[in-house]
Enzyme design. Structure first.
Site, PDB file in Angstrom:
ATOM      1  N   ARG A 165       0.843  -1.216   0.000  1.00  0.00           N
ATOM      2  CA  ARG A 165       0.000   0.000   0.000  1.00  0.00           C
ATOM      3  C   ARG A 165       0.872   1.257   0.000  1.00  0.00           C
ATOM      4  O   ARG A 165       0.579   2.240   0.691  1.00  0.00           O
ATOM      5  CB  ARG A 165      -0.933   0.032   1.213  1.00  0.00           C
ATOM      6  N   SER A 237     -10.834  -0.331   3.493  1.00  0.00           N
ATOM      7  CA  SER A 237     -10.051  -0.497   4.725  1.00  0.00           C
ATOM      8  C   SER A 237      -9.599   0.868   5.220  1.00  0.00           C
ATOM      9  O   SER A 237      -8.920   1.593   4.489  1.00  0.00           O
ATOM     10  CB  SER A 237      -8.804  -1.338   4.462  1.00  0.00           C
ATOM     11  N   GLU A 333      -4.931   3.941   6.179  1.00  0.00           N
ATOM     12  CA  GLU A 333      -4.660   3.727   4.749  1.00  0.00           C
ATOM     13  C   GLU A 333      -5.325   4.863   3.964  1.00  0.00           C
ATOM     14  O   GLU A 333      -4.855   5.276   2.918  1.00  0.00           O
ATOM     15  CB  GLU A 333      -5.254   2.375   4.320  1.00  0.00           C
TER      16      GLU A 333
HETATM   17  C1  LIG Z   1     -15.401  -0.437  -0.758  1.00  0.00           C
HETATM   18  C2  LIG Z   1     -13.934  -0.176  -1.002  1.00  0.00           C
HETATM   19  C3  LIG Z   1     -13.068  -1.237  -1.150  1.00  0.00           C
HETATM   20  C4  LIG Z   1     -11.694  -1.004  -1.393  1.00  0.00           C
HETATM   21  N1  LIG Z   1     -10.885  -2.082  -1.558  1.00  0.00           N
HETATM   22  C5  LIG Z   1      -9.571  -1.882  -1.824  1.00  0.00           C
HETATM   23  C6  LIG Z   1      -8.700  -3.001  -2.047  1.00  0.00           C
HETATM   24  O1  LIG Z   1      -9.122  -4.165  -2.033  1.00  0.00           O
HETATM   25  N2  LIG Z   1      -7.397  -2.760  -2.283  1.00  0.00           N
HETATM   26  C7  LIG Z   1      -6.890  -1.483  -2.344  1.00  0.00           C
HETATM   27  O2  LIG Z   1      -5.686  -1.335  -2.578  1.00  0.00           O
HETATM   28  N3  LIG Z   1      -7.687  -0.414  -2.141  1.00  0.00           N
HETATM   29  C8  LIG Z   1      -9.009  -0.577  -1.887  1.00  0.00           C
HETATM   30  N4  LIG Z   1      -9.817   0.504  -1.672  1.00  0.00           N
HETATM   31  C9  LIG Z   1      -9.238   1.854  -1.683  1.00  0.00           C
HETATM   32  C10 LIG Z   1      -9.351   2.578  -3.053  1.00  0.00           C
HETATM   33  O3  LIG Z   1     -10.210   1.890  -3.899  1.00  0.00           O
HETATM   34  C11 LIG Z   1      -7.986   2.702  -3.734  1.00  0.00           C
HETATM   35  O4  LIG Z   1      -7.076   3.360  -2.900  1.00  0.00           O
HETATM   36  C12 LIG Z   1      -8.073   3.473  -5.062  1.00  0.00           C
HETATM   37  O5  LIG Z   1      -6.880   3.317  -5.790  1.00  0.00           O
HETATM   38  C13 LIG Z   1      -8.375   4.946  -4.859  1.00  0.00           C
HETATM   39  O6  LIG Z   1      -8.667   5.480  -6.125  1.00  0.00           O
HETATM   40  P1  LIG Z   1      -9.400   6.861  -6.300  1.00  0.00           P
HETATM   41  O7  LIG Z   1      -9.349   7.187  -7.781  1.00  0.00           O
HETATM   42  O8  LIG Z   1     -10.719   6.840  -5.693  1.00  0.00           O
HETATM   43  O9  LIG Z   1      -8.402   7.831  -5.549  1.00  0.00           O
HETATM   44  P2  LIG Z   1      -8.735   9.034  -4.535  1.00  0.00           P
HETATM   45  O10 LIG Z   1      -9.390   8.483  -3.327  1.00  0.00           O
HETATM   46  O11 LIG Z   1      -9.433  10.149  -5.256  1.00  0.00           O
HETATM   47  O12 LIG Z   1      -7.268   9.507  -4.167  1.00  0.00           O
HETATM   48  C14 LIG Z   1      -6.420   8.681  -3.414  1.00  0.00           C
HETATM   49  C15 LIG Z   1      -5.018   9.278  -3.405  1.00  0.00           C
HETATM   50  O13 LIG Z   1      -4.463   9.226  -4.728  1.00  0.00           O
HETATM   51  C16 LIG Z   1      -4.123  10.538  -5.201  1.00  0.00           C
HETATM   52  N5  LIG Z   1      -4.449  10.567  -6.633  1.00  0.00           N
HETATM   53  C17 LIG Z   1      -5.627  10.220  -7.193  1.00  0.00           C
HETATM   54  N6  LIG Z   1      -5.532  10.284  -8.537  1.00  0.00           N
HETATM   55  C18 LIG Z   1      -4.266  10.698  -8.813  1.00  0.00           C
HETATM   56  C19 LIG Z   1      -3.548  10.982 -10.028  1.00  0.00           C
HETATM   57  N7  LIG Z   1      -4.110  10.841 -11.228  1.00  0.00           N
HETATM   58  N8  LIG Z   1      -2.255  11.405  -9.926  1.00  0.00           N
HETATM   59  C20 LIG Z   1      -1.663  11.569  -8.727  1.00  0.00           C
HETATM   60  N9  LIG Z   1      -2.286  11.317  -7.551  1.00  0.00           N
HETATM   61  C21 LIG Z   1      -3.573  10.889  -7.598  1.00  0.00           C
HETATM   62  C22 LIG Z   1      -4.979  11.486  -4.377  1.00  0.00           C
HETATM   63  O14 LIG Z   1      -4.379  12.770  -4.298  1.00  0.00           O
HETATM   64  C23 LIG Z   1      -5.002  10.759  -3.036  1.00  0.00           C
HETATM   65  O15 LIG Z   1      -3.813  11.029  -2.355  1.00  0.00           O
HETATM   66  C24 LIG Z   1     -11.192   0.326  -1.456  1.00  0.00           C
HETATM   67  C25 LIG Z   1     -12.089   1.397  -1.307  1.00  0.00           C
HETATM   68  C26 LIG Z   1     -13.440   1.160  -1.089  1.00  0.00           C
HETATM   69  C27 LIG Z   1     -14.387   2.316  -0.967  1.00  0.00           C
END
Ligand SMILES: Cc1cc2nc3c(=O)[nH]c(=O)nc-3n(C[C@H](O)[C@H](O)[C@H](O)COP(=O)(O)OP(=O)(O)OC[C@H]3O[C@@H](n4cnc5c(N)ncnc54)[C@H](O)[C@@H]3O)c2cc1C
Length: 343
Positions: A165, A237, A333
């Protein structure tokens, strides 16, 4: 570039928290980001990069400009006679839609990562992982725009310094680059990763194992265990599984023989944070509209009208109780964005 001052960031975070920011800017291509940076010369500490908002806890008004790279497109490149295929996707592509697209084209590699919320651009940030596979296992390269210079840089897997992570984008390059596209290695031939016990169990009666079948099994397990953010606000998480030394592990194991732990290397063990929280008696714990999910203790939930601060208060209680009972420090996380800092 689409520009707006959102009345509410509620639709932009899966916790469903009411929050606001100074401005939300959305970009459809890399050049649009570069020209905006050139024209406005923003202070990069006043910016926050938004993906799908599925890993965020937003607190009230956030005194930042949110920038969202909504770059779309998926392209495949087959590698001659070999089984290898490269896929390149824009940062704004929904991650699960990418997984489904690769599967419908007959390629494997991403099936274990089915149904992870969020966008492609955020996947490298925390090296998303699930069911024994991490992004780094298929990662080839990414393109990103440096916010200070506007220059485009390519990052190899080595450059990204992926960990559990974790990546360089959470450490020395935090908030410095907007990822615009990601290239991953897929295969025409399945190399299944089905050692994770619930996956093994669900696939046990299948006569044939294909990537779409693994994907469907992963989706079924996830749907049975994790709350759907569309129905119950959450960010997956909330805490990382803590990594401890062998010495700490042996002491704890002596006191709690049934403790869930996985050996990572000769010196470290990873503990199941969900188990620690459950043992602390906090599974299903609720304060107003903020709570610990009743089926999955690692997930904090918004039952409707919780504020970011309400969720943070629960997180703090969980962290303190686990520390008191096990002497283990839980680290979030989820990204906590706003003024208050308790972690
Ligand atoms: C129900 C649920 C289940 C999940 N299960 C998992 C799992 O099994 N495994 C796992 O690893 N994660 C899991 N997650 C967490 C999440 O899905 C991941 O962390 C995902 O990659 C976040 O993507 P996002 O586009 O929503 O990012 P955001 O939440 O919008 O941003 C997350 C971080 O990334 C940065 N960021 C976003 N886009 C960019 C970009 N283009 N360039 C630079 N920085 C950027 C943001 O500034 C922030 O710091 C889960 C979340 C939920 C709600």
């Amino acid at each position: 570039m689409a520009q707006s001052v959102p009345a509410s960031l509620k639709p932009f975070n899966t916790f469903g928290i009411e929050a606001t920011c100074n401005e939300l800017l959305s970009f459809n291509d890399e050049q649009a980001i570069q020209s905006w940076l050139r024209d406005s010369q923003p202070d990069i500490d006043s910016l926050f990069i938004l993906g799908g908002g599925s890993n965020l806890l937003l607190l009230d008004h956030i005194d930042l400009t949110f920038i969202q790279p909504n770059i779309l497109g998926i392209a495949y490149q087959e590698k001659g006679a070999s089984d290898e295929v490269l896929v390149t996707a824009g940062a704004g592509v929904n991650w699960h839609e990418l997984v489904l697209d690769t599967l419908s084209n007959g390629y494997s590699g991403l099936e274990n990562l089915s149904l992870i919320p969020g966008n492609v651009g955020a996947a490298p940030i925390q090296n998303i992982g699930a069911y024994g596979v991490e992004l780094k296992d298929c990662f080839v390269t990414l393109r990103a725009v440096e916010l200070t210079s506007g220059e485009v840089k390519e990052f190899s897997a080595e450059d990204c310094q992926f960990g559990y992570r974790d990546s360089i984008f959470k450490n020395s390059l935090k908030g410095r680059y907007v990822i615009t596209q990601v290239t991953l290695r897929l295969s025409k031939k399945l190399q299944p990763h089905i050692d994770y016990a619930p996956l093994k169990q669900i696939l046990a009666d299948k006569t044939e194992i294909t990537a779409p079948i693994i994907s469907q099994a992963v989706i079924a397990i996830r749907r049975s265990k994790l709350p759907d953010p569309a129905k119950l606000g959450n960010a997956g998480s909330f805490f990382k599984n803590p990594v401890i030394t062998v010495e700490q592990y042996l002491t704890l194991q002596n006191a709690f023989p049934e403790m869930v732990a996985y050996q990572i290397d000769n010196e470290h063990y990873k503990l199941a944070a969900g188990w620690l929280i459950e043992q602390a008696g906090l599974k299903g714990y609720r304060q107003g509209d903020a709570g610990v999910h009743e089926k999955q203790a690692l997930v904090l939930v918004n039952y409707g009208r919780a504020t970011g601060q309400d969720i943070l208060n629960i997180a703090k209680e969980v962290r303190d109780k686990v520390l008191e009972l096990f002497g283990v420090q839980l680290e979030p996380e989820v990204w906590i964005i706003g003024e208050q800092k308790i972690f």
